[in-house]
Write a protein that holds these residues in place. Structure first.
Motif, PDB file in Angstrom:
ATOM      1  N   MET A 273      54.323  49.882  38.797  1.00  0.00           N
ATOM      2  CA  MET A 273      53.584  51.140  38.924  1.00  0.00           C
ATOM      3  C   MET A 273      54.010  52.140  37.867  1.00  0.00           C
ATOM      4  SD  MET A 273      51.400  50.643  41.301  1.00  0.00           S
ATOM      5  CE  MET A 273      50.830  52.319  41.591  1.00  0.00           C
ATOM      6  N   GLN A 274      55.291  52.171  37.548  1.00  0.00           N
ATOM      7  CA  GLN A 274      55.764  53.092  36.519  1.00  0.00           C
ATOM      8  C   GLN A 274      55.261  52.674  35.143  1.00  0.00           C
ATOM      9  OE1 GLN A 274      57.605  56.064  36.856  1.00  0.00           O
ATOM     10  NE2 GLN A 274      56.885  56.177  34.757  1.00  0.00           N
ATOM     11  N   ARG A 275      55.312  51.373  34.876  1.00  0.00           N
ATOM     12  CA  ARG A 275      54.936  50.869  33.562  1.00  0.00           C
ATOM     13  C   ARG A 275      53.422  50.885  33.347  1.00  0.00           C
ATOM     14  NH1 ARG A 275      57.107  45.022  32.460  1.00  0.00           N
ATOM     15  NH2 ARG A 275      59.050  46.183  32.575  1.00  0.00           N
ATOM     16  N   SER A 276      52.664  50.467  34.347  1.00  0.00           N
ATOM     17  CA  SER A 276      51.225  50.288  34.170  1.00  0.00           C
ATOM     18  C   SER A 276      50.408  51.505  34.578  1.00  0.00           C
ATOM     19  CB  SER A 276      50.746  49.066  34.975  1.00  0.00           C
ATOM     20  OG  SER A 276      51.407  47.901  34.560  1.00  0.00           O
ATOM     21  N   GLU A 277      50.871  52.231  35.597  1.00  0.00           N
ATOM     22  CA  GLU A 277      50.084  53.358  36.118  1.00  0.00           C
ATOM     23  C   GLU A 277      50.736  54.709  35.848  1.00  0.00           C
ATOM     24  OE1 GLU A 277      47.185  52.522  37.265  1.00  0.00           O
ATOM     25  OE2 GLU A 277      47.650  50.368  37.209  1.00  0.00           O
ATOM     26  N   GLN A 278      51.967  54.699  35.318  1.00  0.00           N
ATOM     27  CA  GLN A 278      52.718  55.931  35.081  1.00  0.00           C
ATOM     28  C   GLN A 278      52.841  56.785  36.344  1.00  0.00           C
ATOM     29  OE1 GLN A 278      50.174  55.162  32.391  1.00  0.00           O
ATOM     30  NE2 GLN A 278      51.961  53.924  31.870  1.00  0.00           N
ATOM     31  N   LEU A 279      53.035  56.110  37.490  1.00  0.00           N
ATOM     32  CA  LEU A 279      53.198  56.794  38.760  1.00  0.00           C
ATOM     33  C   LEU A 279      54.589  56.519  39.322  1.00  0.00           C
ATOM     34  CD1 LEU A 279      49.815  56.280  40.691  1.00  0.00           C
ATOM     35  CD2 LEU A 279      50.800  58.439  39.901  1.00  0.00           C
ATOM     36  N   ASP A 280      55.339  57.584  39.602  1.00  0.00           N
ATOM     37  CA  ASP A 280      56.632  57.432  40.261  1.00  0.00           C
ATOM     38  C   ASP A 280      56.369  56.976  41.687  1.00  0.00           C
ATOM     39  OD1 ASP A 280      58.412  58.222  38.196  1.00  0.00           O
ATOM     40  OD2 ASP A 280      57.790  60.298  38.495  1.00  0.00           O
ATOM     41  N   THR A 281      56.866  55.796  42.028  1.00  0.00           N
ATOM     42  CA  THR A 281      56.616  55.174  43.327  1.00  0.00           C
ATOM     43  C   THR A 281      57.914  54.587  43.859  1.00  0.00           C
ATOM     44  OG1 THR A 281      54.363  54.579  42.630  1.00  0.00           O
ATOM     45  CG2 THR A 281      55.249  53.427  44.551  1.00  0.00           C
ATOM     46  N   LYS A 282      58.178  54.813  45.144  1.00  0.00           N
ATOM     47  CA  LYS A 282      59.337  54.201  45.788  1.00  0.00           C
ATOM     48  C   LYS A 282      58.861  53.470  47.040  1.00  0.00           C
ATOM     49  CE  LYS A 282      63.199  54.437  45.207  1.00  0.00           C
ATOM     50  NZ  LYS A 282      64.113  53.490  44.507  1.00  0.00           N
ATOM     51  N   LEU A 283      59.422  52.278  47.235  1.00  0.00           N
ATOM     52  CA  LEU A 283      59.064  51.441  48.371  1.00  0.00           C
ATOM     53  C   LEU A 283      60.313  50.988  49.116  1.00  0.00           C
ATOM     54  CD1 LEU A 283      56.417  49.230  46.596  1.00  0.00           C
ATOM     55  CD2 LEU A 283      55.947  50.469  48.705  1.00  0.00           C
ATOM     56  N   TRP A 284      60.206  50.956  50.432  1.00  0.00           N
ATOM     57  CA  TRP A 284      61.233  50.368  51.283  1.00  0.00           C
ATOM     58  C   TRP A 284      60.517  49.351  52.159  1.00  0.00           C
ATOM     59  CZ3 TRP A 284      60.765  55.324  49.788  1.00  0.00           C
ATOM     60  CH2 TRP A 284      61.864  55.938  49.161  1.00  0.00           C
ATOM     61  N   LEU A 285      60.883  48.076  52.075  1.00  0.00           N
ATOM     62  CA  LEU A 285      60.161  46.992  52.728  1.00  0.00           C
ATOM     63  C   LEU A 285      61.130  46.101  53.498  1.00  0.00           C
ATOM     64  CD1 LEU A 285      58.064  45.941  49.591  1.00  0.00           C
ATOM     65  CD2 LEU A 285      57.237  47.343  51.497  1.00  0.00           C
ATOM     66  N   ALA A 286      60.631  45.529  54.595  1.00  0.00           N
ATOM     67  CA  ALA A 286      61.439  44.575  55.359  1.00  0.00           C
ATOM     68  C   ALA A 286      60.506  43.676  56.153  1.00  0.00           C
ATOM     69  CB  ALA A 286      62.407  45.291  56.295  1.00  0.00           C
ATOM     70  N   ALA A 287      60.884  42.414  56.305  1.00  0.00           N
ATOM     71  CA  ALA A 287      60.071  41.462  57.069  1.00  0.00           C
ATOM     72  C   ALA A 287      60.970  40.406  57.685  1.00  0.00           C
ATOM     73  CB  ALA A 287      59.030  40.801  56.163  1.00  0.00           C
ATOM     74  N   ASP A 288      60.606  39.949  58.883  1.00  0.00           N
ATOM     75  CA  ASP A 288      61.208  38.772  59.487  1.00  0.00           C
ATOM     76  C   ASP A 288      60.089  37.964  60.131  1.00  0.00           C
ATOM     77  OD1 ASP A 288      60.594  40.072  61.862  1.00  0.00           O
ATOM     78  OD2 ASP A 288      62.662  40.608  62.341  1.00  0.00           O
ATOM     79  N   GLN A 289      60.418  37.062  61.029  1.00  0.00           N
ATOM     80  CA  GLN A 289      59.377  36.207  61.601  1.00  0.00           C
ATOM     81  C   GLN A 289      58.496  36.929  62.615  1.00  0.00           C
ATOM     82  OE1 GLN A 289      62.604  36.116  62.200  1.00  0.00           O
ATOM     83  NE2 GLN A 289      63.138  35.115  64.151  1.00  0.00           N
ATOM     84  N   HIS A 290      58.858  38.158  62.969  1.00  0.00           N
ATOM     85  CA  HIS A 290      58.102  38.898  63.984  1.00  0.00           C
ATOM     86  C   HIS A 290      57.239  40.016  63.408  1.00  0.00           C
ATOM     87  CE1 HIS A 290      60.471  36.757  66.909  1.00  0.00           C
ATOM     88  NE2 HIS A 290      61.593  37.236  66.400  1.00  0.00           N
ATOM     89  N   VAL A 291      57.740  40.720  62.411  1.00  0.00           N
ATOM     90  CA  VAL A 291      57.070  41.932  61.947  1.00  0.00           C
ATOM     91  C   VAL A 291      57.377  42.166  60.474  1.00  0.00           C
ATOM     92  CG1 VAL A 291      59.027  43.427  62.544  1.00  0.00           C
ATOM     93  CG2 VAL A 291      56.710  44.394  62.517  1.00  0.00           C
TER      94      VAL A 291
END
Length: 308
Positions: free
Chosen positions: A151-169
């Protein structure tokens, strides 16, 4: 309970945010795949990220996120349209050996040849219009970092993500700095300070908490001191758009010679959708009709061209 994506904005700062929680869509995805736990994790995180980014697009079409791997995971694909209808799949290499603690690099970037691709495919293309596609090397040691760098390189947008996954959610938080409107130097500094403050709050969120806590509670924990404008929730859902006609088109693309050879060896073609597992069977007659229809169409066009 339904899957939920919640948009919000910081009232006195140029920052927007979203939180997503996928349980039903994620379970429907996993029902058609037997994946090692580390692959489940990265596919789930990619699915959450896809919903978060798609929800901000003013676009009538489908966003496709792909990771082309050079390790035991050959391909990860997530598709999400403007109505947040989603599907996802993963392809492993034959006889792939995957450790329980395998990292993203171990799975898809062993020889530094992994690629991250985002495609925006319009629903109603005008003649000559092509889908937009951005392709970059895998830059980061997590799904979140790879997308932030894209996103920073292609869209020049400061973006932050926090992600998590397991077998349920699978859950995720996105913060994005709104584009600068201009103004005095002091205003720019205030915008930077507001963004850094929002990211600092997001950084207090750890994966175990993200996996174990619903997004309403998480939003309150993270931003209870902030003034937020909260919008009506959206509801992502699993939906596969495979059809017999699309499978037939795929067979036509393979060519009559290759399909005929496969029919000669197998007697019939049994094709299962990679996304939803739906079965499509094509016998000798079905395959012959595919190419008879193509030949008739081409013959009509040729005759028309000769006539004129």
């Amino acid at each position: 309970m339904t899957d939920t994506l919640q948009k919000f904005m910081f009232e006195h700062a140029g920052v927007r945010g979203e939180m997503v929680e996928l349980t039903h869509a994620w379970q429907q995805t996993l029902a058609h795949h037997e994946l090692p736990a580390p692959v489940q994790t990265i596919l789930g995180e990619l699915m959450a990220a896809s919903a978060l980014l798609s929800a901000n697009l003013k676009f009538d079409g489908t966003m496709v996120m792909q990771i082309h791997g050079d390790g035991p995971v050959k391909l990860l694909v997530v598709e999400c349209d403007g109505e947040l209808k989603m599907r996802a799949t993963a392809k492993l290499r034959e006889h792939a050996s995957i450790a329980d603690d395998a990292s993203l690099t171990d799975l898809v970037h062993v020889h530094n040849q992994g690629r991250f691709v985002i495609t925006l495919d319009p629903n109603n293309k005008v003649p000559g219009q092509q889908a937009y596609q951005g392709i970059v090397p895998l830059d980061g040691d997590s799904i979140a970092t790879v997308i932030e760098n894209y996103m920073q390189r292609s869209e020049q947008l400061d973006t932050k993500l926090w992600l998590a996954a397991d077998q349920h959610v699978t859950r995720g938080l996105l913060l994005q700095k709104l584009p600068k409107i201009g103004g005095a130097e002091a205003q720019v500094e205030d915008e930077a300070e507001a963004w850094n403050h929002a990211v600092m709050l997001g950084d207090t969120l750890k994966k175990p908490e993200l996996l174990s806590t619903g997004i309403d509670i998480l939003m309150h924990r993270l931003f209870w001191e902030e003034t937020l404008r909260v919008f009506d929730p959206l509801h992502p859902q699993f939906q596969c758009n495979c059809t017999r006609e699309k499978v037939g088109d795929m067979l036509r693309m393979l060519g009559q010679e290759e399909v005929s050879s496969a029919i000669a060896d197998l007697g019939a073609l049994d094709i299962n959708c990679d996304f939803c597992g739906k079965h499509y069977g094509f016998d000798r007659v079905d395959c012959a009709q595919l190419f008879v229809a193509t030949t008739l169409t081409e013959g009509t066009l040729t005759a028309t061209e000769i006539k004129h």
